[in-house]
Design an enzyme around this catalytic site. Sequence first.
Site, PDB file in Angstrom:
ATOM      1  CG  HIS A  66      -1.761  -1.171   1.380  1.00 21.96           C
ATOM      2  ND1 HIS A  66      -2.793  -1.456   0.512  1.00 21.96           N
ATOM      3  CD2 HIS A  66      -1.729  -2.201   2.260  1.00 21.96           C
ATOM      4  CE1 HIS A  66      -3.370  -2.597   0.864  1.00 21.96           C
ATOM      5  NE2 HIS A  66      -2.741  -3.068   1.921  1.00 21.96           N
ATOM      6  CG  HIS A  93       3.343   5.199   6.042  1.00 24.56           C
ATOM      7  ND1 HIS A  93       3.105   4.987   7.371  1.00 24.56           N
ATOM      8  CD2 HIS A  93       2.275   5.916   5.597  1.00 24.56           C
ATOM      9  CE1 HIS A  93       1.958   5.528   7.702  1.00 24.56           C
ATOM     10  NE2 HIS A  93       1.424   6.107   6.646  1.00 24.56           N
ATOM     11  CG  HIS A  95      -0.189   8.415   2.445  1.00 25.48           C
ATOM     12  ND1 HIS A  95      -1.044   7.340   2.361  1.00 25.48           N
ATOM     13  CD2 HIS A  95       0.239   8.453   3.730  1.00 25.48           C
ATOM     14  CE1 HIS A  95      -1.155   6.763   3.552  1.00 25.48           C
ATOM     15  NE2 HIS A  95      -0.380   7.421   4.406  1.00 25.48           N
ATOM     16  CD  GLU A 107      -3.447   9.400   3.436  1.00 26.99           C
ATOM     17  OE1 GLU A 107      -3.068   9.211   4.598  1.00 26.99           O
ATOM     18  OE2 GLU A 107      -4.159   8.590   2.798  1.00 26.99           O
ATOM     19  CG  HIS A 120       1.132   9.797   7.377  1.00 23.46           C
ATOM     20  ND1 HIS A 120       0.084   9.126   6.809  1.00 23.46           N
ATOM     21  CD2 HIS A 120       0.860  11.124   7.269  1.00 23.46           C
ATOM     22  CE1 HIS A 120      -0.795  10.009   6.359  1.00 23.46           C
ATOM     23  NE2 HIS A 120      -0.345  11.226   6.618  1.00 23.46           N
ATOM     24  CB  THR A 199      -5.233   7.879   6.289  1.00 25.56           C
ATOM     25  OG1 THR A 199      -3.934   7.326   6.054  1.00 25.56           O
ATOM     26  CG2 THR A 199      -5.121   9.136   7.129  1.00 25.56           C
ATOM     27  CB  THR A 200      -4.647   2.465   5.760  1.00 28.77           C
ATOM     28  OG1 THR A 200      -3.958   2.320   7.003  1.00 28.77           O
ATOM     29  CG2 THR A 200      -3.804   3.276   4.797  1.00 28.77           C
TER      30      THR A 200
HETATM   31  C1  GRE Z   1      -1.451   4.494   7.371  1.00 33.57           C
HETATM   32  O1  GRE Z   1      -1.466   3.254   7.208  1.00 33.57           O
HETATM   33  O2  GRE Z   1      -1.469   5.294   6.442  1.00 33.57           O
HETATM   34  C2  GRE Z   1      -1.383   4.988   8.783  1.00 33.57           C
HETATM   35  C3  GRE Z   1      -0.974   4.122   9.803  1.00 33.57           C
HETATM   36  C4  GRE Z   1      -0.890   4.567  11.113  1.00 33.57           C
HETATM   37  C5  GRE Z   1      -1.211   5.874  11.394  1.00 33.57           C
HETATM   38  C6  GRE Z   1      -1.615   6.732  10.386  1.00 33.57           C
HETATM   39  C7  GRE Z   1      -1.687   6.306   9.060  1.00 33.57           C
HETATM   40  O3  GRE Z   1      -0.636   2.837   9.531  1.00 33.57           O
HETATM   41  O4  GRE Z   1      -2.067   7.144   8.085  1.00 33.57           O
HETATM   42 ZN    ZN Z   2      -0.288   7.162   6.418  1.00 34.49          ZN
END
Ligand code: GRE
Ligand code: ZN
Length: 263
Positions: A66, A93, A95, A107, A120, A199-200
Amino acid sequence: YSADWCYEHEECAPPHWYLHYPSCGLSSQSPINIITYNSVADSSLGPIIVEGSDATSEGELGNNGHSVEVTLKARYTLSGAGLTDAYTLAGFHAHFGNSDPALGGSEHQINGKAFPLEIHFVFYNSKYIDLTEAKKQSDGLAVIGVLFQIGSFNYALDHLLGQLSQVAYPGQKTSVRADLRKFLPARIGYYFKYNGSLTTPTCSENVTWLVAGNVQTISLSQYTQIVSSLYFSQPGAAEPLPMLDNFRPTQPLNGRTVSVYRK
Ligand code: GRE
Ligand code: ZN
């Protein structure tokens, strides 16, 4: 599709997440559009403080199907920002959007504007044993979101970007050395704070969100490297699916207060 949630196929995309993950349909979801003139100044919050070893740390870069994520061996702690507890870094990670950075990818939005990249930094409440345990708790998580626009070359991130091709496919991992200090300042004096969710999926509503007010930069070629290195699909898939647009659309504020600290 076999996946019960995704970004890229209509059948498992964000508007359907709540069917398998009911929390995704609740009323304090993330991300949000932060309307700066509606945010409430709170000078009592104080800056965000991130402490930890300042030497480079060994860690792992991975593709989780993801997103692309980094975990570090060194321990980093989040405090300040009006938080009651201290939080421990679990990892970070990204986005992002697609080959056209003008189309967004972040996001969170600020005054209706999306940015091409958002990182994030996920922290879990230090009173719980690990991220998995903390995710089950109402005060489990605090996440720092950092937004990026296209501009100057980002020296701090470049070392990690060079290794993205080694984690092109889900499940791949590679070791990295990184110094968190370089891309997460020890003290963040301008940020927005609100109560929201992952957010997931599972979209659990146990995240204290801290969105940095200062937007960072990444060069266009660095951004292009991110959006052209990674796949959602396994190697040899009949229809290769590049990892693009792995962001959830903004969710209704539903009367929540967004605080702002700026000093
Ligand atoms: C995500 O998977 O995008 C995520 C997390 C934990 C906190 C915030 C978040 O895994 O957006
Ligand atoms: Zn995230």
